[in-house]
Design a protein around this motif. Structure first.
Motif, mmCIF file in Angstrom:
data_model
loop_
_atom_site.group_PDB
_atom_site.id
_atom_site.type_symbol
_atom_site.label_atom_id
_atom_site.label_comp_id
_atom_site.label_asym_id
_atom_site.label_seq_id
_atom_site.Cartn_x
_atom_site.Cartn_y
_atom_site.Cartn_z
ATOM 1 N N LEU A 44 0.839 -1.171 0.000
ATOM 2 C CA LEU A 44 0.000 0.000 0.000
ATOM 3 C C LEU A 44 0.885 1.234 0.000
ATOM 4 N N GLN A 45 0.591 2.167 -0.870
ATOM 5 C CA GLN A 45 1.310 3.430 -0.884
ATOM 6 C C GLN A 45 0.666 4.332 0.160
ATOM 7 N N THR A 46 1.403 4.669 1.221
ATOM 8 C CA THR A 46 0.881 5.534 2.279
ATOM 9 C C THR A 46 1.444 6.937 2.083
ATOM 10 N N LEU A 47 1.035 7.873 2.930
ATOM 11 C CA LEU A 47 1.586 9.227 2.881
ATOM 12 C C LEU A 47 3.089 9.236 3.155
ATOM 13 N N TYR A 48 3.587 8.194 3.829
ATOM 14 C CA TYR A 48 4.999 8.125 4.211
ATOM 15 C C TYR A 48 5.833 7.305 3.234
ATOM 16 N N GLY A 49 5.175 6.560 2.354
ATOM 17 C CA GLY A 49 5.887 5.692 1.416
ATOM 18 C C GLY A 49 5.248 4.314 1.388
ATOM 19 N N LEU A 50 5.941 3.386 0.769
ATOM 20 C CA LEU A 50 5.408 2.042 0.582
ATOM 21 C C LEU A 50 5.416 1.238 1.881
ATOM 22 N N ALA A 51 4.270 0.628 2.185
ATOM 23 C CA ALA A 51 4.152 -0.332 3.285
ATOM 24 C C ALA A 51 3.779 -1.661 2.657
ATOM 25 N N ALA A 52 4.411 -2.742 3.099
ATOM 26 C CA ALA A 52 4.125 -4.042 2.498
ATOM 27 C C ALA A 52 4.257 -5.148 3.525
ATOM 28 N N SER A 53 3.482 -6.192 3.301
ATOM 29 C CA SER A 53 3.532 -7.394 4.126
ATOM 30 C C SER A 53 3.288 -8.585 3.227
ATOM 31 N N SER A 54 4.159 -9.570 3.317
ATOM 32 C CA SER A 54 3.923 -10.816 2.592
ATOM 33 C C SER A 54 4.413 -11.965 3.448
ATOM 34 N N TRP A 55 3.811 -13.116 3.243
ATOM 35 C CA TRP A 55 4.224 -14.311 3.969
ATOM 36 C C TRP A 55 4.042 -15.519 3.080
ATOM 37 N N LYS A 56 4.836 -16.545 3.385
ATOM 38 C CA LYS A 56 4.667 -17.836 2.720
ATOM 39 C C LYS A 56 5.124 -18.930 3.670
ATOM 40 N N THR A 57 4.477 -20.069 3.547
ATOM 41 C CA THR A 57 4.853 -21.209 4.365
ATOM 42 C C THR A 57 5.487 -22.264 3.478
ATOM 43 N N SER A 58 6.439 -22.980 4.054
ATOM 44 C CA SER A 58 7.109 -24.070 3.360
ATOM 45 C C SER A 58 7.540 -25.074 4.414
ATOM 46 N N GLY A 59 6.904 -26.243 4.418
ATOM 47 C CA GLY A 59 7.201 -27.228 5.449
ATOM 48 C C GLY A 59 6.864 -26.669 6.811
ATOM 49 N N ASP A 60 7.845 -26.685 7.719
ATOM 50 C CA ASP A 60 7.603 -26.161 9.069
ATOM 51 C C ASP A 60 8.100 -24.728 9.231
ATOM 52 N N GLN A 61 8.340 -24.038 8.117
ATOM 53 C CA GLN A 61 8.885 -22.688 8.190
ATOM 54 C C GLN A 61 7.917 -21.658 7.611
ATOM 55 N N LEU A 62 7.858 -20.515 8.272
ATOM 56 C CA LEU A 62 7.090 -19.372 7.805
ATOM 57 C C LEU A 62 8.079 -18.253 7.504
ATOM 58 N N GLU A 63 7.955 -17.650 6.325
ATOM 59 C CA GLU A 63 8.788 -16.499 5.971
ATOM 60 C C GLU A 63 7.887 -15.292 5.822
ATOM 61 N N MET A 64 8.334 -14.172 6.388
ATOM 62 C CA MET A 64 7.583 -12.922 6.294
ATOM 63 C C MET A 64 8.505 -11.820 5.794
ATOM 64 N N GLU A 65 8.054 -11.111 4.766
ATOM 65 C CA GLU A 65 8.750 -9.924 4.267
ATOM 66 C C GLU A 65 7.910 -8.723 4.682
ATOM 67 N N VAL A 66 8.550 -7.743 5.297
ATOM 68 C CA VAL A 66 7.845 -6.574 5.797
ATOM 69 C C VAL A 66 8.609 -5.325 5.368
ATOM 70 N N ILE A 67 7.883 -4.351 4.813
ATOM 71 C CA ILE A 67 8.468 -3.052 4.480
ATOM 72 C C ILE A 67 7.701 -1.993 5.255
ATOM 73 N N ILE A 68 8.443 -1.210 6.032
ATOM 74 C CA ILE A 68 7.861 -0.141 6.838
ATOM 75 C C ILE A 68 8.446 1.173 6.323
ATOM 76 N N PRO A 69 7.582 2.119 5.911
ATOM 77 C CA PRO A 69 8.084 3.355 5.307
ATOM 78 C C PRO A 69 8.840 4.247 6.289
ATOM 79 N N PRO A 70 9.635 5.201 5.765
ATOM 80 C CA PRO A 70 10.389 6.124 6.617
ATOM 81 C C PRO A 70 9.477 6.894 7.564
ATOM 82 N N ASN A 71 10.015 7.226 8.722
ATOM 83 C CA ASN A 71 9.327 8.034 9.730
ATOM 84 C C ASN A 71 8.051 7.393 10.270
ATOM 85 N N THR A 72 7.993 6.062 10.225
ATOM 86 C CA THR A 72 6.856 5.340 10.794
ATOM 87 C C THR A 72 7.402 4.167 11.602
#
Length: 126
Positions: A44-72
């Motif tokens: 999502l493009q916020t007033l501060y920049g791009l915010a993102a969340s993604s996840w995927k599971t593989s076997g017994d592992q969960l991976e999460m990618e997170v982007i938090i915009p500047p000044n937040t």
């Protein structure tokens, strides 16, 4: 349909705003991982920049990618009861000064994080 899109952002991918700090100044990342779905993502493009969340599971592992915009900041919720199984960038999250840990509800833990790009991995041997 807006309702489905909103559900995918806020519930499935877990990208939501904190009602106490509106306008995505503070972001909540709390994905709802379902056994029938192996991945989800939202950005999502916020007033501060791009915010993102993604996840995927593989076997017994969960991976999460997170982007938090500047000044937040953000609170990231993990579906485990301790940080022992949570790593960021290949390193343990416990004891790192850039993260503030707290016990969340419903068998989850949470980290308070600042702006930046994060790659979390969680082994579900919790």
């Amino acid at each position: 349909d807006l309702a489905i899109g909103d559900w995918m952002y806020r519930v499935l991918a877990g990208l939501d705003t904190d009602e106490e700090k509106p306008g995505y100044k503070h972001i909540l990342i709390q994905p709802h991982i379902h056994s029938g779905i192996s991945q989800a993502s939202a950005q999502l493009q916020t007033l501060y920049g791009l915010a993102a969340s993604s996840w995927k599971t593989s076997g017994d592992q969960l991976e999460m990618e997170v982007i938090i915009p500047p000044n937040t900041g953000a609170t990231v919720f993990f579906p485990v009861t301790s940080l022992k199984t949570v790593q960021e960038g290949g390193r343990a999250t416990e004891g790192r000064p850039e993260f503030q840990y707290h016990q969340a509800d419903k068998g989850r833990v949470a980290l308070e994080i600042g702006s930046g790009n994060y790659h979390f991995t969680i082994k579900s041997a919790d």
